[in-house]
Design an enzyme around this catalytic site. Structure first.
Site, PDB file in Angstrom:
ATOM      1  N   TYR A 103     -22.436   5.838  37.541  1.00  7.86           N
ATOM      2  CA  TYR A 103     -20.930   6.387  36.867  1.00  7.86           C
ATOM      3  C   TYR A 103     -20.223   7.172  37.897  1.00  7.86           C
ATOM      4  O   TYR A 103     -19.217   7.306  38.036  1.00  7.86           O
ATOM      5  CB  TYR A 103     -21.430   6.962  35.651  1.00  7.86           C
ATOM      6  CG  TYR A 103     -22.171   8.171  35.616  1.00  7.86           C
ATOM      7  CD1 TYR A 103     -22.047   9.353  36.116  1.00  7.86           C
ATOM      8  CD2 TYR A 103     -23.592   8.076  34.996  1.00  7.86           C
ATOM      9  CE1 TYR A 103     -22.921  10.489  36.447  1.00  7.86           C
ATOM     10  CE2 TYR A 103     -24.506   8.895  35.190  1.00  7.86           C
ATOM     11  CZ  TYR A 103     -24.314  10.328  35.597  1.00  7.86           C
ATOM     12  OH  TYR A 103     -25.089  11.122  35.629  1.00  7.86           O
ATOM     13  N   ILE A 136       2.015   4.481  34.786  1.00  8.14           N
ATOM     14  CA  ILE A 136       0.799   4.716  34.446  1.00  8.14           C
ATOM     15  C   ILE A 136       0.079   3.412  34.419  1.00  8.14           C
ATOM     16  O   ILE A 136      -1.217   3.099  34.519  1.00  8.14           O
ATOM     17  CB  ILE A 136       0.711   5.653  33.190  1.00  8.14           C
ATOM     18  CG1 ILE A 136       1.281   5.311  32.151  1.00  8.14           C
ATOM     19  CG2 ILE A 136       0.969   7.088  33.652  1.00  8.14           C
ATOM     20  CD1 ILE A 136       1.169   6.091  30.609  1.00  8.14           C
ATOM     21  N   GLU A 137       0.762   2.278  33.899  1.00  8.67           N
ATOM     22  CA  GLU A 137       0.526   1.065  33.749  1.00  8.67           C
ATOM     23  C   GLU A 137      -0.209   0.475  35.058  1.00  8.67           C
ATOM     24  O   GLU A 137      -1.170  -0.210  35.134  1.00  8.67           O
ATOM     25  CB  GLU A 137       1.389   0.023  33.118  1.00  8.67           C
ATOM     26  CG  GLU A 137       1.852   0.205  31.756  1.00  8.67           C
ATOM     27  CD  GLU A 137       3.107   1.271  31.696  1.00  8.67           C
ATOM     28  OE1 GLU A 137       3.150   2.058  32.585  1.00  8.67           O
ATOM     29  OE2 GLU A 137       3.756   1.266  30.745  1.00  8.67           O
ATOM     30  N   GLU A 145       8.341  14.638  38.729  1.00 11.70           N
ATOM     31  CA  GLU A 145       6.962  14.030  38.662  1.00 11.70           C
ATOM     32  C   GLU A 145       6.342  13.788  39.975  1.00 11.70           C
ATOM     33  O   GLU A 145       5.112  14.304  40.003  1.00 11.70           O
ATOM     34  CB  GLU A 145       6.900  12.874  37.749  1.00 11.70           C
ATOM     35  CG  GLU A 145       7.464  13.016  36.278  1.00 11.70           C
ATOM     36  CD  GLU A 145       7.518  11.795  35.530  1.00 11.70           C
ATOM     37  OE1 GLU A 145       6.832  11.800  34.568  1.00 11.70           O
ATOM     38  OE2 GLU A 145       8.083  10.739  35.855  1.00 11.70           O
ATOM     39  N   LYS A 175      -1.117  11.342  30.650  1.00 12.00           N
ATOM     40  CA  LYS A 175      -0.394  11.687  31.425  1.00 12.00           C
ATOM     41  C   LYS A 175       0.105  12.815  30.613  1.00 12.00           C
ATOM     42  O   LYS A 175       1.076  12.675  29.647  1.00 12.00           O
ATOM     43  CB  LYS A 175       0.761  11.032  31.902  1.00 12.00           C
ATOM     44  CG  LYS A 175       1.568  11.720  33.172  1.00 12.00           C
ATOM     45  CD  LYS A 175       2.545  10.736  33.929  1.00 12.00           C
ATOM     46  CE  LYS A 175       3.566  11.157  34.109  1.00 12.00           C
ATOM     47  NZ  LYS A 175       4.812  10.275  34.761  1.00 12.00           N
TER      48      LYS A 175
END
Length: 121
Positions: free
Chosen positions: A53, A72-73, A22, A99
């Protein structure tokens, strides 16, 4: 009651994950962000009175394209922290981070996390 600025479907490639492949090959991430701002800021029709934005999107891109992390947290938390730190009008931020992982049992379309963080008084 706040208004919510929404940015959905940001597609970014990042090199994050627990597994070596990964981190070496990279993975596609998709981010949805909702940021709450005071209603009067949006009603003024002046960009400098609200949140651009583009700045929110820039933060998400910088974090995901930035240094590699395992979880990912961690990415979602870093995005939310930076949005709250760098954009003072933001009252709260909600992030859905997906993901597109391979090698996961059951072959899911994606794995993800959804977090919400609020500005502390």
């Amino acid at each position: 009651m706040p208004d919510t600025i929404q940015i959905h479907g940001l597609h970014i490639t990042g090199f994050h994950g627990v597994y070596d492949e990964e981190r070496a090959e990279g993975r596609r991430f998709t981010v949805d962000l909702d940021v709450d701002v005071p209603a009067h800021r949006v009603a003024s029709d002046q960009l400098e009175e609200t949140v651009d934005y583009r700045d929110v999107a820039r933060i998400a891109v910088e974090v995901i394209e930035g240094p590699s992390v395992h979880l990912i947290e961690t990415l979602a938390d870093e995005i939310s922290s930076r949005v709250l730190d760098e954009l003072p009008p933001v009252l709260a931020v909600r992030i859905e981070l997906r993901k597109y992982a391979t090698g996961v049992p059951g072959d899911p379309e994606w794995v993800g996390i959804c977090i919400e963080r609020k500005r502390t008084p």
